[in-house]
Every structure is written in C-alpha cells, then in structure tokens.
Scaffold this active site. Structure first.
Site, short mmCIF file in Angstrom:
data_model
loop_
_atom_site.label_atom_id
_atom_site.label_comp_id
_atom_site.label_asym_id
_atom_site.label_seq_id
_atom_site.Cartn_x
_atom_site.Cartn_y
_atom_site.Cartn_z
N GLU A 152 1.86 -0.43 -4.90
CA GLU A 152 0.91 0.62 -5.26
C GLU A 152 1.71 1.92 -5.19
OE1 GLU A 152 -3.15 2.89 -3.88
OE2 GLU A 152 -1.63 2.36 -2.44
N ASP A 169 0.82 -1.20 0.00
CA ASP A 169 0.00 0.00 0.00
C ASP A 169 0.86 1.27 0.00
OD1 ASP A 169 -2.86 0.82 0.41
OD2 ASP A 169 -2.04 1.80 2.18
C1 GLC Z 1 -4.28 2.84 -0.72
C2 GLC Z 1 -5.47 1.92 -0.65
C3 GLC Z 1 -6.65 2.73 -0.26
C4 GLC Z 1 -6.40 3.32 1.11
C5 GLC Z 1 -5.11 4.12 1.13
C6 GLC Z 1 -4.68 4.38 2.54
O1 GLC Z 1 -4.43 3.78 -1.70
O2 GLC Z 1 -5.62 1.25 -1.86
O3 GLC Z 1 -7.83 1.98 -0.27
O4 GLC Z 1 -7.45 4.16 1.47
O5 GLC Z 1 -4.06 3.43 0.52
O6 GLC Z 1 -4.23 3.19 3.13
#
Ligand code: GLC
Length: 567
Positions: free
Chosen positions: A287, A222
């Site tokens: 991500e 994340d």
């Molecule tokens: C990432 C996740 C999202 C979350 C954010 C904070 O973007 O995919 O759903 O709200 O991180 O953890």
C-alpha cells in the site's frame, strides 16, 4: 505520447505459467464486517471459514485478510499490540492456522496484513518505552524527541497526522514530569516505529517468518512508503494527505519527509530475500500512495515488492480520459521494471465505487458521505460500478476486489454520526466523516437477523435498509444480478486467459474519447463512459455485458461489454 501508448499494442501477453500473483484476482476480507460466527456483532475468522464457499463460487484466486491481530481496535485493528497472535474478538491462532490450511485445500491463497509503520500504544514495546528513560534502547524503537520551546512544550516539528491534528503527542515521564514527544502519523494510539533501529528491522523479519512458517502466501504491507522518515525530521508545510493524495508530482521534486524516502527500498529488499528463501511463490503487495507511476514502479523492481496497489486507477473516477491515462502510465511504468500491474476500485479506506460513481461528480473522492451531504444516485452508481468492474477485470494483470462489491453494495451514506468509529471523524471534529460507511457488515440472507451477518442479529455498525435487497441469497442464481455478473466475469476472464493477456487499443473507436476500447487477445472490450451510445462493431457477439440485458446494436452510456468475433 509514443505510438505504443496511443494506439496499437500497449502491453504484451504473459503466460498462464507466470507466477500466480501476476494475474490473480484477490478478494479483500475485512474480518470485522465479513461474517460473525459467535454472535458478538463483530466478524471473526470462524465466520470467514464458514463463508469460504462464497469465495470459491465467486471464482477468486486468493484472499487478503485485513488485520485480525490482538489490538485495542482504535483503528479497526491497524493498531497492533501483538504481531504474532489473534485478537480474541476474531478467534485464536489455531483458528487462523486452520483457516489458512482450509483455504489452501480449496485452492485459495491467503495474504495477511503487515502493519510495520506503527504499533498500537498498547504494544509491550511502547509500554516499555514509556516506562524507560529518554535515550534508552526502549525509547529508541520509536520516534521520541524533545519538544521545541523553552520548556519543550511545543511539538518537535510541524507535521500533521493523516487523521487530522498534530502528528506528535507529549508523554508524562515515569517521574510525573511533562516529557518527550512521540511521532504518530496516524492516531496518537499508533506510535510510529523508528526504522533506522536495527532491532526493529530484526523483529519484523521474525514476524514475517512467523506468518510464512504458518503457511501464508504473503503480505499486504500497510503504508509501505512511510516507514523511513527524512533525516532530522524537517518541517513540512504542505498538506499531508495520504489516502487518495499524492505528495509530489514528479520524481525530481523532493517527496514529503515522511513518505517515499529512499531508505524504504532497502527494508523491502530484505523482506523480499526472506520471501524468496521460502518454498512456494510468496508475494507482497505494497500500500504505497506514491505518484507518478514511474516513481511507484520503483517499489516493484525485481528484488522488491511483487505488486503495489494501483490507487491512481481507483482515484481516476468515472472518466474515460483519466482512466486511459492511468492504464497507459501503469503498463509503461510496470513493464519497464518487469512488474505485473494491478487494478482496484474499492477497499476499506475509500467510499465504495457504487457510491462514488453515483455522486453528482463521479470523479470526486469524498472521505465518507453523510446524511447531510448530497446523496448518491444508487441506480446510476450501480450501473457505472458494474461497467467499471467489467472494464477492470478485462485488463491484463492482477485485480483486487473488496468484500461486498460483488453484491454492488453502496456505502452506508446516512450513518448516524454518533456511531462513527473511524478516528478521522473525531480528530477532524467531524470535518472528515471517515471510512465507516464502507465497512458495514455484509448482508448474506435477506430474511435472517442482521441479514445473516450474525446469528444474534448484532452488528458493530448498522446495515442500511438498502442492503436487504442486495443480500447474497437475493442475488444467488438470479441472472442479471451483480453477484452473477461477477461470477461470469471471473469465469470468462479465467477461460480466456485475460489476466495474463495483452492489451491493444481498438482503432475504430479512437475518435470517441469518452469510450475505452481495446483487445485483450480475442476479446474486444468496450466501455462507454460517455453520454451517447457507442456503435457495436459488426460481426461480434456479446460474451459478457455489464447490463442485465446484453446490448444488440449499440452500447449505451455507462455500459461495458466483452465481445468476440461472431464468425
Ligand atoms: C492504511 C490502512 C488504513 C489504516 C492506516 C493506518 O492506510 O489501509 O485502514 O487506517 O493504514 O494503519
């Protein structure tokens, strides 16, 4: 543009012997909304277990589970209060172990979500930090700072939260006086960790080890690009958009001080060393909302992540020229570092592609669609979504699917505002509707309570009427259904080795900028994103078409086909 980029071979073939993640199709399960076995209205791990057949019959290689850890669920579980447990709402640790083992028996790999940028404010580390004095080791795990102003009444800098409002919250010290501030790039219930702290680094290596020992095949990481913040936390006057927004346009420009700092790579390398020391091919996907492609490719250098999500592909919209550019940029940047490219169209943070592509502007990126907004054209959106997926699954590399897209699910676009749970909605006072619309519980059986999501009929968010006809049992075995299209695409993709295949632009349609046409091995892929038909090459026959009826002489707008030579 070099000749490699504009015509001819863009990406050379790999091999079926390559590591699994280089060509895998990975299915994202958002556990709250997948299947609810115990009937409380929230999906759970037992529900996932009960539906593994759906994934094997679909033909995916792996699943990624969004967080199921103990959490107050302020941000759908991305606010973790114990990294090595399972929230009772989702099940037990034994259940998680059993799920991973059962998935493996069925030939499915399992990735779990790792949330290293922030914890929940209910995490014992943060609770201890609040109870300890400024300057203590407990506070040093997080980014506590004194406020500005005569009495520390102003936030330490001007950073904004990605969910809206300031990125700082002021605490009350244990003695009752107004105290320090802590940084939260997301919700105030998600305090950011300080990754310059060696204890934080050591603790996370233990967390990774815990899940690797339990048998997971790797991690989806994340906000992997934000763990390290620029020294001194300097003010930043630009908007802080993460979801769907890049922070800088060229590698020469300084990135925002909370994103894409050089120090993250050292952390990623330490994790890679750990994964490489484990048996099997464990993998990590970042991500990381970082652009341009060559900057993002730095996350997938040989000793770093295995993959990053290709968000430029997701955000390109239904636009042939934009997609062509992303495809070129992605292969050029990833091939340069020897990384496998990935593709994705939907996830739990964005409006589903069946809805996005049905909007008057199919390149738009709304943060949720509400009853007062123009509504998507459902039929057009679905037609384009099917064509987009047909295009995506023909691209060499790895692809991510988001639960429900195999049914052609749209977002819930008329959700009652009172039911919205995404913190973004509250923090922006309704300006941003947020992500609830793409997180609606799955429809399994049209005739069952909650469309088969939950035995009691309870659902943590209501399902729109439209989901009835899209339920799995309404599509299963029906030729032309979206579910059968996905099964067919995945079957042929595997049979023809498209995942480890090559990409060569198809010259005869080069005069049609609204059409994407390329060969992957012997398969000719044509996607018509324009408004007029494209000619069907002679002496070919259709292997798969995104439309229920395969085209014969012309490829209609909003259609993609996989063709092979008829001779
Ligand atoms: C990432 C996740 C999202 C979350 C954010 C904070 O973007 O995919 O759903 O709200 O991180 O953890």
């Amino acid at each position: 543009m070099s000749s490699r980029e504009s015509h001819g071979l863009l990406h050379p073939a790999g091999s079926p012997e390559d590591a699994w993640w280089r060509h895998a199709v990975i299915y994202q399960v958002y556990p709250r909304s997948f299947a609810d076995a115990d009937g409380d209205g929230v999906g759970d791990l037992a529900g996932v277990l009960s539906r593994l057949d759906h994934l094997t019959s679909l033909g995916v290689d792996a699943l990624w589970l969004s967080p199921f850890y103990p959490s107050p669920q302020v941000d759908g579980g991305y606010d973790v209060s114990d990294y090595c447990g399972v929230d009772p709402v989702f099940g037990t640790l034994a259940g998680a172990r059993h799920l991973v083992a059962t998935a493996h028996e069925r030939g499915l790999r399992v990735l779990v979500d790792l949330v290293p940028n922030h914890t929940s404010d209910a995490h014992p580390w943060f609770v201890a930090a609040l109870a300890s004095a400024p300057g203590s080791p407990e506070r040093a795990r997080y980014l506590f700072r004194d406020g500005r102003g005569d009495h520390g009444e102003l936030p330490p800098n001007n950073w904004r939260s990605i969910f809206g409002g300031t990125a700082w919250a002021r605490i009350t010290e244990p003695d009752g006086t107004p105290g320090q501030w802590y940084l939260h790039l997301f919700d105030p219930h998600q305090p950011d960790l300080d990754w310059s702290n060696l204890q934080v680094r050591a603790d996370f290596l233990d967390i990774l080890r815990f899940w690797l020992d339990l048998g997971v095949d790797g991690f989806r990481v994340d906000v992997a690009h934000s763990m390290v913040k620029a020294e001194g936390l300097p003010d930043w006057d630009e908007p802080v958009r993460m979801i769907g927004g890049a922070e800088h346009s060229s590698p020469q420009e300084a990135p925002a001080p909370m994103f894409d700092q050089e120090g993250v790579h050292e952390i990623i390398r330490s994790w890679r060393r750990l994964l490489d020391s484990c048996p099997g091919e464990r993998a990590m996907v970042a991500e990381a909302w970082v652009e341009p492609a060559d900057r993002l490719a730095r996350y997938v250098r040989p000793d770093e992540m295995h993959q990053t999500f290709n968000f430029p592909f997701l955000t390109a919209g239904w636009d042939a020229e934009a997609l062509r550019k992303v495809i070129i940029d992605s292969y050029v940047a990833d091939d340069a570092v020897g990384a496998a490219t990935t593709w994705v169209l939907s996830n739990h943070d964005v409006v589903r592609h069946a809805s996005r592509f049905g909007m008057p502007d199919p390149t738009g990126r709304p943060n949720g669609i509400g009853a007062r907004d123009p509504q998507p054209d459902a039929a057009l959106g679905l037609r384009r979504a099917r064509a987009a997926t047909t295009l995506m699954l023909a691209l060499p590399g790895s692809a991510y699917l988001y639960q429900g897209e195999e049914l052609g699910l749209p977002d819930h676009t008329t959700l009652d505002d009172d039911l919205r749970q995404d913190p973004t909605y509250r923090r922006t006072h309704g300006v941003e509707l947020g992500r609830d619309g793409c997180r609606i519980p799955m429809p399994w059986s049209a005739g069952a309570p909650a469309l088969g999501f939950s035995p009691t009929g309870r659902t943590w968010l209501p399902q729109p009427a439209m989901y009835h006809d899209l339920a799995v049992d309404r599509q299963d075995g029906h030729p032309g259904s979206t579910l059968e299209l996905y099964r067919e695409l995945l079957r042929v993709r595997r049979e023809r080795g498209l995942g480890w295949g090559s990409l060569t632009w198809y010259a005869p349609l080069a005069d049609r900028p609204d059409v994407l046409a390329f060969h992957n091995g012997e398969v000719l892929v044509i996607a018509n994103l324009g408004t007029r038909p494209a000619p069907m090459p002679e002496d070919t026959h259709v292997l798969v078409s995104s439309t229920p009826e395969a085209p014969t002489d012309q490829i209609a707008p909003d259609t993609a086909v996989w063709l092979v030579s008829a001779s």
